[in-house]
Design an enzyme around this catalytic site. Structure first.
Site, PDB file in Angstrom:
ATOM      1  N   TYR A  65       4.203  -3.031   2.314  1.00  0.00           N
ATOM      2  CA  TYR A  65       4.564  -1.711   2.840  1.00  0.00           C
ATOM      3  C   TYR A  65       5.798  -1.306   2.042  1.00  0.00           C
ATOM      4  CZ  TYR A  65       5.755   2.009   6.089  1.00  0.00           C
ATOM      5  OH  TYR A  65       6.025   3.239   6.646  1.00  0.00           O
ATOM      6  N   THR A  66       5.638  -0.324   1.150  1.00  0.00           N
ATOM      7  CA  THR A  66       6.693  -0.077   0.154  1.00  0.00           C
ATOM      8  C   THR A  66       7.417   1.271   0.330  1.00  0.00           C
ATOM      9  OG1 THR A  66       5.037   0.800  -1.356  1.00  0.00           O
ATOM     10  CG2 THR A  66       5.578  -1.533  -1.588  1.00  0.00           C
ATOM     11  N   ASP A 106      14.881  -6.455  -4.669  1.00  0.00           N
ATOM     12  CA  ASP A 106      16.356  -6.433  -4.731  1.00  0.00           C
ATOM     13  C   ASP A 106      16.950  -5.888  -3.427  1.00  0.00           C
ATOM     14  OD1 ASP A 106      15.150  -3.956  -5.362  1.00  0.00           O
ATOM     15  OD2 ASP A 106      16.887  -3.247  -6.477  1.00  0.00           O
ATOM     16  N   TYR A 129      13.139  -1.718   5.434  1.00  0.00           N
ATOM     17  CA  TYR A 129      12.247  -2.293   4.404  1.00  0.00           C
ATOM     18  C   TYR A 129      12.772  -3.657   3.951  1.00  0.00           C
ATOM     19  CZ  TYR A 129      10.358  -2.845  -0.377  1.00  0.00           C
ATOM     20  OH  TYR A 129       9.787  -3.337  -1.532  1.00  0.00           O
TER      21      TYR A 129
HETATM   22  N1  LIG Z   1       7.784  -0.606  -6.309  1.00  0.00           N
HETATM   23  C1  LIG Z   1       8.946  -1.222  -6.521  1.00  0.00           C
HETATM   24  O1  LIG Z   1       9.884  -0.640  -7.101  1.00  0.00           O
HETATM   25  C2  LIG Z   1       9.121  -2.646  -6.062  1.00  0.00           C
HETATM   26  C3  LIG Z   1      10.350  -3.269  -6.331  1.00  0.00           C
HETATM   27  C4  LIG Z   1      10.530  -4.596  -5.943  1.00  0.00           C
HETATM   28  C5  LIG Z   1       9.517  -5.272  -5.289  1.00  0.00           C
HETATM   29  N2  LIG Z   1       8.346  -4.643  -5.023  1.00  0.00           N
HETATM   30  C6  LIG Z   1       7.318  -5.389  -4.278  1.00  0.00           C
HETATM   31  O2  LIG Z   1       6.157  -5.534  -5.103  1.00  0.00           O
HETATM   32  C7  LIG Z   1       4.979  -5.550  -4.285  1.00  0.00           C
HETATM   33  C8  LIG Z   1       3.986  -4.518  -4.796  1.00  0.00           C
HETATM   34  O3  LIG Z   1       4.634  -3.262  -4.849  1.00  0.00           O
HETATM   35  P1  LIG Z   1       3.898  -1.986  -5.471  1.00  0.00           P
HETATM   36  O4  LIG Z   1       4.969  -1.123  -6.035  1.00  0.00           O
HETATM   37  O5  LIG Z   1       2.747  -2.383  -6.302  1.00  0.00           O
HETATM   38  O6  LIG Z   1       3.395  -1.294  -4.122  1.00  0.00           O
HETATM   39  P2  LIG Z   1       2.285  -0.157  -3.921  1.00  0.00           P
HETATM   40  O7  LIG Z   1       2.017   0.541  -5.190  1.00  0.00           O
HETATM   41  O8  LIG Z   1       2.752   0.606  -2.734  1.00  0.00           O
HETATM   42  O9  LIG Z   1       0.994  -0.984  -3.540  1.00  0.00           O
HETATM   43  C9  LIG Z   1       0.882  -1.608  -2.294  1.00  0.00           C
HETATM   44  C10 LIG Z   1      -0.339  -2.499  -2.317  1.00  0.00           C
HETATM   45  O10 LIG Z   1      -0.469  -3.069  -1.011  1.00  0.00           O
HETATM   46  C11 LIG Z   1      -1.827  -3.069  -0.680  1.00  0.00           C
HETATM   47  N3  LIG Z   1      -1.990  -3.036   0.779  1.00  0.00           N
HETATM   48  C12 LIG Z   1      -1.434  -2.155   1.638  1.00  0.00           C
HETATM   49  N4  LIG Z   1      -1.833  -2.437   2.896  1.00  0.00           N
HETATM   50  C13 LIG Z   1      -2.654  -3.524   2.808  1.00  0.00           C
HETATM   51  C14 LIG Z   1      -3.398  -4.291   3.748  1.00  0.00           C
HETATM   52  N5  LIG Z   1      -3.350  -4.003   5.059  1.00  0.00           N
HETATM   53  N6  LIG Z   1      -4.152  -5.323   3.322  1.00  0.00           N
HETATM   54  C15 LIG Z   1      -4.192  -5.621   2.000  1.00  0.00           C
HETATM   55  N7  LIG Z   1      -3.516  -4.947   1.055  1.00  0.00           N
HETATM   56  C16 LIG Z   1      -2.762  -3.903   1.456  1.00  0.00           C
HETATM   57  C17 LIG Z   1      -2.364  -1.795  -1.297  1.00  0.00           C
HETATM   58  O11 LIG Z   1      -3.759  -1.935  -1.348  1.00  0.00           O
HETATM   59  P3  LIG Z   1      -4.784  -0.899  -2.087  1.00  0.00           P
HETATM   60  O12 LIG Z   1      -4.888  -1.455  -3.453  1.00  0.00           O
HETATM   61  O13 LIG Z   1      -6.016  -0.961  -1.299  1.00  0.00           O
HETATM   62  O14 LIG Z   1      -4.125   0.446  -2.048  1.00  0.00           O
HETATM   63  C18 LIG Z   1      -1.644  -1.770  -2.618  1.00  0.00           C
HETATM   64  O15 LIG Z   1      -2.358  -2.492  -3.593  1.00  0.00           O
HETATM   65  C19 LIG Z   1       5.466  -5.299  -2.848  1.00  0.00           C
HETATM   66  O16 LIG Z   1       5.591  -6.532  -2.194  1.00  0.00           O
HETATM   67  C20 LIG Z   1       6.847  -4.696  -3.026  1.00  0.00           C
HETATM   68  O17 LIG Z   1       7.682  -4.983  -1.925  1.00  0.00           O
HETATM   69  C21 LIG Z   1       8.126  -3.348  -5.398  1.00  0.00           C
END
Ligand SMILES: NC(=O)c1ccc[n+]([C@@H]2O[C@H](COP(=O)([O-])OP(=O)(O)OC[C@H]3O[C@@H](n4cnc5c(N)ncnc54)[C@H](OP(=O)(O)O)[C@@H]3O)[C@@H](O)[C@H]2O)c1
Length: 295
Positions: A65-66, A106, A129
């Site tokens: 959940y982002t 972070d 978050y």
């Molecule tokens: N974005 C950033 O800047 C950032 C920075 C640091 C860390 N992170 C971490 O990196 C990870 C991925 O981030 P992201 O940016 O790729 O996020 P994102 O683009 O929001 O993608 C979220 C993913 O979660 C999946 N998802 C959501 N609900 C779900 C459920 N109930 N069951 C299974 N899958 C589910 C979505 O599935 P679908 O493919 O079906 O949509 C999607 O692939 C997260 O843990 C986040 O906390 C992100």
């Protein structure tokens, strides 16, 4: 030396990191990508059932959940995905003796430090978050301590999904002036480079429970936006300069408070994989966005 994984499950399909993992996937690892439509990890038995049926030897959790601001009012939805599902995942992977690589952020840190956060610095999140992500990390460490790895990253951008670079490009192409926060510092990070590091860790015998990964360099959202503009003009993705105004977090008034300084110390990870400066990676990502537009 452990045996390299053959069958991986990536949780997440259309998300930014999931798409970057797909784009960089090693050929010798058969990988099943499952987003929420194929595997809703909030369902208590879903993971357990799947791991019983299929012979996975690696799980990469790229779900989450982002929506940082929304998490302030949707705390239980964020907790369900970032914490409770991760706990269930850890329990199931431990039971089936499957390596689990999990992504964190972070934003588990409070930003009060004046030097980059090391993997063993004490986290202290200042928004919902970050709290749910830290609770997920703690569940992983508690329920699957022997064979799990946490990779914290930050400020991700790529040609995929929604991210700051793509939002800026849209705004710069539709407005003459934009306001960007200048008092938060961190490290912009190419999701493609992060994905390559994740695959590298998956092939490695690691002893560390936690890694930090970001591009090299520390900057503010304001300076990041200015560099995006410069690159966009160079690549022909923008045909005029817009006025980028620096504003404070207080003036921006987002629902969630963000850390003022959340750069990650990645030295430990850079010993395993050479990183590049964020400006270099930004240029590469812009070129890909340009190529995608042309095809
Ligand atoms: N974005 C950033 O800047 C950032 C920075 C640091 C860390 N992170 C971490 O990196 C990870 C991925 O981030 P992201 O940016 O790729 O996020 P994102 O683009 O929001 O993608 C979220 C993913 O979660 C999946 N998802 C959501 N609900 C779900 C459920 N109930 N069951 C299974 N899958 C589910 C979505 O599935 P679908 O493919 O079906 O949509 C999607 O692939 C997260 O843990 C986040 O906390 C992100």
């Amino acid at each position: 030396m452990s045996i390299p994984p053959k069958n991986a499950l990536v949780i997440g399909k259309q998300g930014q990191v999931a798409l970057a993992l797909r784009a960089t996937q090693p050929q010798n690892i058969k990988t099943d990508y499952r987003g929420r439509a194929q595997l809703d990890i909030r369902q208590p038995d879903a993971i357990h059932k799947l791991l019983r049926q299929k012979p996975f030897d690696l799980v990469i959790n790229a779900s989450g959940y982002t929506q940082v601001d929304l998490a302030e009012t949707q705390h239980s939805e964020a907790d369900a995905l970032n914490h409770l599902s991760v706990k269930q995942l850890a329990i199931s992977c431990a039971e089936h003796n499957i390596r689990l690589i999990h992504l964190s952020t972070d934003y588990v840190f409070d930003g009060k430090q004046d030097q980059p956060y090391r993997p063993d610095d004490v986290p202290h999140p200042i928004n919902a978050y970050g709290q749910t992500k830290l609770a997920g990390e703690q569940a992983l460490t508690r329920y699957h301590p022997k064979n799990s790895t946490i990779i914290r990253s930050a400020w991700l951008y790529s040609p995929f999904g929604n991210n700051f670079v793509k939002t800026m490009l849209k705004l710069m192409n539709s407005r003459s002036e934009i306001n960007v926060i200048a008092d938060q510092q961190g490290s912009p990070t190419s999701a493609i480079e992060l994905a390559q590091f994740i695959w590298q860790i998956s092939l490695q015998d690691t002893t560390s429970p936690r890694y930090h990964w970001s591009d090299i360099g520390v900057t503010s959202w304001f300076e990041f936006a200015k560099q995006i503009q410069t690159c966009a003009i160079e690549e022909g993705l923008l045909n005029k300069e817009v006025n980028i105004k620096p504003i404070s977090s207080q003036d921006y008034n987002a629902a969630a408070t963000r850390p003022q300084f959340s750069a990650l110390d990645c030295q430990h990870s850079y010993c395993l994989r050479q990183a590049k400066r964020w400006q270099t990676n930004l240029k590469d990502v812009m070129k890909t966005i340009k190529n995608n537009e042309e095809t």
